[in-house]
Scaffold this motif. Structure first.
Motif, mmCIF file in Angstrom:
data_model
loop_
_atom_site.group_PDB
_atom_site.id
_atom_site.type_symbol
_atom_site.label_atom_id
_atom_site.label_comp_id
_atom_site.label_asym_id
_atom_site.label_seq_id
_atom_site.Cartn_x
_atom_site.Cartn_y
_atom_site.Cartn_z
ATOM 1 N N ARG A 1 -3.736 2.386 29.014
ATOM 2 C CA ARG A 1 -2.289 1.344 29.488
ATOM 3 C C ARG A 1 -2.535 1.330 31.020
ATOM 4 O O ARG A 1 -2.499 -0.058 31.682
ATOM 5 C CB ARG A 1 -1.328 1.460 29.568
ATOM 6 N N SER A 2 -2.730 1.921 32.314
ATOM 7 C CA SER A 2 -2.536 1.602 33.406
ATOM 8 C C SER A 2 -3.755 1.130 33.712
ATOM 9 O O SER A 2 -3.817 0.462 34.872
ATOM 10 C CB SER A 2 -3.010 2.996 33.917
ATOM 11 N N SER B 1 0.384 2.669 20.859
ATOM 12 C CA SER B 1 0.019 3.967 20.704
ATOM 13 C C SER B 1 -1.036 4.676 20.137
ATOM 14 O O SER B 1 -0.675 6.318 20.244
ATOM 15 C CB SER B 1 1.519 4.285 20.865
ATOM 16 N N GLU C 1 0.652 -3.117 25.795
ATOM 17 C CA GLU C 1 1.808 -2.223 24.859
ATOM 18 C C GLU C 1 1.184 -1.996 23.233
ATOM 19 O O GLU C 1 0.525 -1.620 22.932
ATOM 20 C CB GLU C 1 3.163 -2.001 24.241
ATOM 21 N N LYS D 1 0.374 10.761 23.845
ATOM 22 C CA LYS D 1 1.276 9.955 25.174
ATOM 23 C C LYS D 1 0.160 9.891 26.864
ATOM 24 O O LYS D 1 -0.044 8.758 27.544
ATOM 25 C CB LYS D 1 2.218 10.615 25.193
ATOM 26 N N GLU D 2 -0.183 10.647 27.416
ATOM 27 C CA GLU D 2 -1.063 10.914 28.738
ATOM 28 C C GLU D 2 -1.690 10.192 28.642
ATOM 29 O O GLU D 2 -2.691 8.908 29.065
ATOM 30 C CB GLU D 2 -1.445 12.162 29.205
ATOM 31 N N CYS E 1 -2.486 7.785 26.352
ATOM 32 C CA CYS E 1 -2.148 6.141 25.976
ATOM 33 C C CYS E 1 -1.873 5.413 27.555
ATOM 34 O O CYS E 1 -2.060 4.554 28.003
ATOM 35 C CB CYS E 1 -1.156 5.759 25.169
ATOM 36 N N GLN E 2 -1.009 6.429 28.218
ATOM 37 C CA GLN E 2 -0.814 5.730 29.304
ATOM 38 C C GLN E 2 -2.080 5.599 30.413
ATOM 39 O O GLN E 2 -2.126 4.148 31.057
ATOM 40 C CB GLN E 2 0.346 6.703 30.606
#
Length: 287
Positions: A145-146, A130, A125, A138-139, A141-142
């Motif tokens: 992060r993945s 973010s 994180e 958000k999409e 960012c994820q």
């Protein structure tokens, strides 16, 4: 334009204290860009982290990550990378054990840790913030992060010996029972292996392969772009920015920088919570 390339640090510089990039700063960056300037993020953060930030604020020029160990295009294509020698990785791990210091290793966009603790539990994180107030979705960012992982590798010495990973950066943090000062001095003596710096006033350490720094990477990138260093401006806030600031044609320290960094810079701007980068661009760079 006197300064055709602008190198900008992230933490404590582009980022305010909330790990966001304010609108005034983004506007100033694009004002400089619209006049023909090239903007290079130059950070101790990972390649993926720096790409996420560049994408969010719509920068498309090359990026310097891991304090100069990686130079990449905005799309993630790496055109220069410097890793530690195997003996250097083992020397760092051994020193952490000997002096009672916590250290972890950066392998690509993954973190290798010997234990779970406060320095790594929220690493993904923190690595991919973010940026909600800076325009990050958000999409997206994820998605970034993945692609990051924290891997428990205990003991680190055995993992390194068996797998011989390509390590790009170390970080070290003091433990209450350890001797961080002697550890730091020990690493600083191993100049054939390590370049030792800090982004937190030496309350932690950031260690790069020998002769690798933001300054060395910036010189390579400037040359690749057909520029001399006197055509480069740089903005930063801490000791891992110092060589970059003094190597550039114009080195600007943030108002929140330590006094020793400010003393070595050509100019000082306001703090990262007072639009320091935007004001530096408009005061010193964009004429």
């Amino acid at each position: 334009m006197e300064y055709k390339l602008l190198a900008v640090d992230l933490d404590g510089t582009l980022f305010n204290s909330q790990k966001e990039i304010d609108r005034e700063t983004v506007d100033a960056l694009h004002e400089y860009k619209s006049q023909g300037g090239k903007i290079v993020i130059c950070s101790g953060r990972s390649p993926l982290s720096t790409r996420w930030i560049a994408e969010t604020i719509r920068l498309s020029h090359p990026i310097i990550a891991y304090n100069g160990a990686v130079i990449q295009e905005a799309n993630g294509e790496i055109f220069e990378q410097t890793t530690f020698r195997q003996q250097g990785v083992l020397a760092f791990v051994q020193a952490c054990e000997e002096y009672g210091v916590y250290g972890h290793l950066y392998e690509g966009d993954h973190l290798l840790v010997p234990e779970e603790n406060d320095w790594n539990l929220s690493w993904i994180e923190n690595n991919i913030p973010s940026l909600e107030l800076s325009g990050g979705s958000k999409e997206a960012c994820q998605r970034f992060r993945s692609q990051c992982k924290v891997r428990l590798a205990h003991p680190l010495h055995d993992y390194v010996s068996a797998n011989k990973p390509d390590i790009l950066k170390f970080a070290a943090f003091p433990k209450e029972e350890g001797n961080f000062k002697e550890f730091t001095q020990h690493l600083q003596r191993l100049t054939d292996e390590f370049e030792v710096s800090s982004s937190f006033n030496f309350t932690n350490l950031e260690i790069s392969p020998a002769k690798t720094s933001k300054a060395s990477a910036l010189k390579k990138l400037a040359s690749r772009l057909g520029l001399e260093m006197n055509e480069v401006a740089a903005i930063g806030d801490n000791f891992n920015d110092l060589h970059m600031l003094t190597s550039a044609g114009l080195g600007i320290a943030m108002g929140n920088a330590p006094e020793k960094v400010k003393e070595r810079a050509d100019a000082v701007t306001d703090s990262n919570d007072q639009h320091g980068v935007a004001r530096a661009i408009r005061r010193f760079i964009v004429k």
